[in-house]
Enzyme design. Structure first.
Site, short mmCIF file in Angstrom:
data_model
loop_
_atom_site.label_atom_id
_atom_site.label_comp_id
_atom_site.label_asym_id
_atom_site.label_seq_id
_atom_site.Cartn_x
_atom_site.Cartn_y
_atom_site.Cartn_z
CG ASP A 133 1.75 -1.45 3.45
OD1 ASP A 133 1.48 -1.37 4.66
OD2 ASP A 133 1.03 -2.04 2.62
CG HIS A 169 -1.89 -1.09 1.28
ND1 HIS A 169 -1.82 -2.15 2.13
CD2 HIS A 169 -3.01 -1.29 0.53
CE1 HIS A 169 -2.83 -2.98 1.91
NE2 HIS A 169 -3.57 -2.48 0.94
C1 XUL Z 1 -9.19 -6.41 1.56
C2 XUL Z 1 -8.02 -6.83 0.81
C3 XUL Z 1 -6.89 -5.84 0.72
C4 XUL Z 1 -6.33 -5.69 -0.63
C5 XUL Z 1 -5.20 -4.73 -0.79
O1 XUL Z 1 -10.13 -7.37 1.74
O2 XUL Z 1 -7.97 -7.93 0.33
O3 XUL Z 1 -5.88 -6.24 1.60
O4 XUL Z 1 -5.86 -6.92 -1.08
O5 XUL Z 1 -5.59 -3.43 -0.66
#
Ligand code: XUL
Ligand code: MN
Length: 345
Positions: A53, A50
């Protein structure tokens, strides 16, 4: 069937501390350095990020500081031989995204979401990945009358078009999920995501990420979702995990609930050649809350091991014999053949 090897990844959030809506963390926080070291040690090749992150506390840092930190991260990843698989704007924590991000009813909040997404694309460039993952966490409603679903789609298309225009090489991979945190999400399935791709200015650069648990929550078979996305050439990333029925998103270890479904997912990946264009197999799994710190990596290493063991099973499956049963319409025998194969000698 052409044999190829798979590359694996996970994200820093997959080494979570055990908090849930009913209780605090059950493990002390681990450093990013520790997580990176575990990744390489346990046979993983890439990390997912992210935006925050990659650059913690990103909203409170200047553009130059963000660029500096991202470049330093890229240097570290290069030094350790680890790729960045993707970048994803985390659009569900900030006060500006309480009512959704691209589809918020507040135009200033929609702008915040777009600005943050464009900046995530810049981070992806620095980190050397052309994939922006979009899990549309709060794009949906708690109550139907709060928003207009058709307008929401127009807003999503407009937001995606801005991202596509910002960088001519970036590819947007939508990660559908039907609910949680919302009651109903606007793009609940792969079909919805690919239909929306057609409305954007460059549909070739809008694809999908399939998460097993999200497909199950939508009442769909993840293996069929994989086949569907791959028939469009649009499966650019993958979050394998497991889910025990229609309840909260569980992110269980891959194959732990339904081994046969896990087998079918890998069979579908194999026959479609997933990974041959460099795509990664990511495990979006979380440790059980009860997990002790010394067992912190087990859900990830177990998911990888289950994947590889089932891959052997897929490759050893007698497809010719199965085909004969299909032609003879003896699905009862085919059913048992799969069960016997999974049970082994
Ligand atoms: C939410 C999910 C997130 C995404 C990344 O359910 O799976 O972790 O994968 O933003
Ligand atoms: Mn996911």
């Amino acid at each position: 069937m052409a044999k190829h090897s798979y590359k694996f990844c996970f994200g820093p959030w997959n080494l979570s501390e055990g908090q849930d809506p009913y209780g605090p963390p059950t493990r002390p926080a681990q450093s990013f350095d520790w997580k990176l070291a575990q990744l390489k040690k346990h046979g993983f090749d890439a990390m997912m990020f992210h935006d925050d992150d990659a650059v913690p506390d990103i909203d409170n840092k200047s553009e130059s500081q963000i660029r500096r930190e991202t470049k330093a991260l890229k240097k570290r990843l290069d030094g350790e031989g680890i790729a960045a698989e993707m970048v994803a704007p985390r659009l569900w924590f900030a006060p500006e995204t309480i009512d959704g991000a691209y589809t918020s009813n507040d135009p200033t909040h929609r702008q915040y979401a777009i600005d943050r997404s464009l900046r995530s694309i810049d981070l992806a460039n620095i980190l050397g990945t052309d994939i922006l993952i979009l899990w549309l966490a709060r794009e949906g409603t708690y109550i139907r009358e709060a928003k207009d679903a058709r307008r929401a789609l127009d807003l999503l298309v407009a937001a995606f078009d801005q991202m596509l225009a910002h960088d001519k090489k970036i590819r947007l991979a939508i990660e559908p999920k039907p609910n949680e945190p919302m009651d109903h999400a606007y793009l609940p399935t792969i079909g919805h995501a690919l239909a929306l791709a057609h409305k954007t200015s460059d549909q070739e650069r809008v694809g999908v990420l399939i998460e097993s648990a999200h497909a199950i929550l939508a009442g769909l078979d993840p293996a069929d979702e994989i086949d569907f996305a791959m028939s469009f050439g649009k499966l650019w990333s993958l979050h394998l995990n497991d889910q025990n029925g229609l309840k909260y998103d569980q992110d269980r270890p891959f194959g732990c609930t339904n081994l046969r479904s896990a087998f079918d997912q890998i069979r579908s990946l194999e026959r479609n050649g997933y990974g041959k264009k460099g795509e990664f197999v990511c495990f979006d799994v979380h440790p059980f809350r009860t997990t002790r710190p010394e067992h912190w990596m087990a859900h990830l290493t177990n998911s990888r091991r289950t994947f590889l063991r089932l891959l052997d099973k897929v490759r050893a499956f007698d497809e010719k014999a199965a085909q004969k049963l299909v032609v003879g319409r003896d699905y009862q025998a085919l059913d048992q053949m799969v069960i016997e194969h999974l049970l082994g000698e």
